[in-house]
Design an enzyme around this catalytic site. Structure first.
Site, PDB file in Angstrom:
ATOM      1  N   GLY A  29       0.543  -1.057   0.103  1.00 16.14           N
ATOM      2  CA  GLY A  29       0.416   0.174  -0.234  1.00 16.14           C
ATOM      3  C   GLY A  29       0.615   1.277   0.042  1.00 16.14           C
ATOM      4  O   GLY A  29       1.583   1.168   0.021  1.00 16.14           O
ATOM      5  N   GLN A  41       3.363   9.932   1.448  1.00 14.66           N
ATOM      6  CA  GLN A  41       3.891   8.895   1.561  1.00 14.66           C
ATOM      7  C   GLN A  41       4.787   9.618   0.215  1.00 14.66           C
ATOM      8  O   GLN A  41       6.834   9.374   0.749  1.00 14.66           O
ATOM      9  CB  GLN A  41       3.940   7.201   1.333  1.00 14.66           C
ATOM     10  CG  GLN A  41       3.030   7.266   3.112  1.00 14.66           C
ATOM     11  CD  GLN A  41       3.168   5.902   2.805  1.00 14.66           C
ATOM     12  OE1 GLN A  41       2.206   5.326   2.245  1.00 14.66           O
ATOM     13  NE2 GLN A  41       3.890   4.395   3.807  1.00 14.66           N
ATOM     14  N   CYS A  70       6.083  -0.219   6.968  1.00 18.67           N
ATOM     15  CA  CYS A  70       5.693   1.127   6.744  1.00 18.67           C
ATOM     16  C   CYS A  70       7.052   1.269   5.564  1.00 18.67           C
ATOM     17  O   CYS A  70       8.280   1.608   6.581  1.00 18.67           O
ATOM     18  CB  CYS A  70       5.412   2.172   7.514  1.00 18.67           C
ATOM     19  SG  CYS A  70       4.538   3.272   6.446  1.00 18.67           S
ATOM     20  N   LEU A  71       7.238   1.152   4.207  1.00 18.50           N
ATOM     21  CA  LEU A  71       7.680   1.868   3.765  1.00 18.50           C
ATOM     22  C   LEU A  71       8.628   3.275   4.246  1.00 18.50           C
ATOM     23  O   LEU A  71       9.381   3.515   4.033  1.00 18.50           O
ATOM     24  CB  LEU A  71       7.302   2.288   2.536  1.00 18.50           C
ATOM     25  CG  LEU A  71       6.723   0.699   1.506  1.00 18.50           C
ATOM     26  CD1 LEU A  71       6.311   1.405   0.149  1.00 18.50           C
ATOM     27  CD2 LEU A  71       7.876   0.095   1.790  1.00 18.50           C
ATOM     28  N   HIS A 125      -4.364   1.346   7.369  1.00 24.48           N
ATOM     29  CA  HIS A 125      -2.685   1.343   7.528  1.00 24.48           C
ATOM     30  C   HIS A 125      -2.624   3.518   6.810  1.00 24.48           C
ATOM     31  O   HIS A 125      -1.938   4.172   6.752  1.00 24.48           O
ATOM     32  CB  HIS A 125      -2.246   0.792   7.254  1.00 24.48           C
ATOM     33  CG  HIS A 125      -0.830   0.979   7.812  1.00 24.48           C
ATOM     34  ND1 HIS A 125       0.318   0.405   8.604  1.00 24.48           N
ATOM     35  CD2 HIS A 125       0.043   1.766   6.180  1.00 24.48           C
ATOM     36  CE1 HIS A 125       1.832   0.633   8.057  1.00 24.48           C
ATOM     37  NE2 HIS A 125       1.627   2.033   7.238  1.00 24.48           N
ATOM     38  N   GLU A 126      -3.035   2.833   5.336  1.00 18.18           N
ATOM     39  CA  GLU A 126      -2.940   3.943   4.647  1.00 18.18           C
ATOM     40  C   GLU A 126      -3.507   5.018   4.638  1.00 18.18           C
ATOM     41  O   GLU A 126      -3.658   6.530   4.221  1.00 18.18           O
ATOM     42  CB  GLU A 126      -3.514   3.026   2.981  1.00 18.18           C
ATOM     43  CG  GLU A 126      -2.219   2.117   2.426  1.00 18.18           C
ATOM     44  CD  GLU A 126      -0.952   2.653   2.805  1.00 18.18           C
ATOM     45  OE1 GLU A 126      -0.237   4.110   2.654  1.00 18.18           O
ATOM     46  OE2 GLU A 126       0.204   1.348   2.400  1.00 18.18           O
ATOM     47  N   HIS A 181      -2.188   7.401   7.089  1.00 19.21           N
ATOM     48  CA  HIS A 181      -1.593   8.069   6.748  1.00 19.21           C
ATOM     49  C   HIS A 181      -2.008   9.280   5.661  1.00 19.21           C
ATOM     50  O   HIS A 181      -1.389  10.474   6.572  1.00 19.21           O
ATOM     51  CB  HIS A 181      -0.611   7.379   5.212  1.00 19.21           C
ATOM     52  CG  HIS A 181       0.633   6.687   5.398  1.00 19.21           C
ATOM     53  ND1 HIS A 181       1.585   7.352   6.322  1.00 19.21           N
ATOM     54  CD2 HIS A 181       1.035   4.953   5.378  1.00 19.21           C
ATOM     55  CE1 HIS A 181       2.715   6.218   6.286  1.00 19.21           C
ATOM     56  NE2 HIS A 181       2.341   5.245   5.825  1.00 19.21           N
TER      57      HIS A 181
END
Length: 139
Positions: free
Chosen positions: A34, A39, A76-77, A118-119, A122
């Site tokens: 995702g 991000q 997470c990225l 999660h997204e 953000h």
């Protein structure tokens, strides 16, 4: 920008299509499941998710219902090398626009529900490390 609330998309333009395409390429290149626009430095309420069951693109996503809860590991990225235990709703109903401006609704559970939540976090300026019960370094 990761700590700011992302701006609502007022109109779906060719630039939003380019943003979606860029996010998809970035997510797959990083082997992520995702990605949210903040991000990659863009304050727009846009997310993409693919847990291996097909790509979901959502503009201005909103969770309209939550049921149950579960705790599981997340990474997470944007926060490399950290993992944490995060409590989330087990099932959600989520709505948002697709790239053509059509309203989409998904009723999902398990890992897909976790990834979408999660997204969306953000988009609110929240990282998993902010809400994790425990955080540790990846092996």
């Amino acid at each position: 920008i990761l700590r700011e609330k992302a701006q609502k998309v007022k109109r779906i333009t060719p630039n939003i299509h380019k943003l979606l395409d860029n996010m998809i390429d970035t997510m797959y290149a990083a082997n992520g499941v995702g990605l949210a626009a903040p991000q990659i430095g863009v304050s727009k309420r846009v997310i993409v998710v693919d847990i291996g069951e097909g790509l979901i693109e959502l503009i201005n996503p909103v969770i309209v219902e939550k049921r149950g809860e579960s705790t599981d590991q997340e990474a997470c990225l944007s926060v490399p090398n950290l993992v944490g235990n995060v409590k989330r709703a087990q099932e959600i109903v989520i709505q948002g626009l697709d790239r053509e401006g059509n309203l989409r609704e998904y009723e999902v559970d398990g890992f897909l529900a976790r990834a979408l939540q999660h997204e969306i976090d953000h988009l609110e300026g929240v990282l998993f490390v902010d809400i994790a019960e425990k955080v540790w370094e990846k092996d």
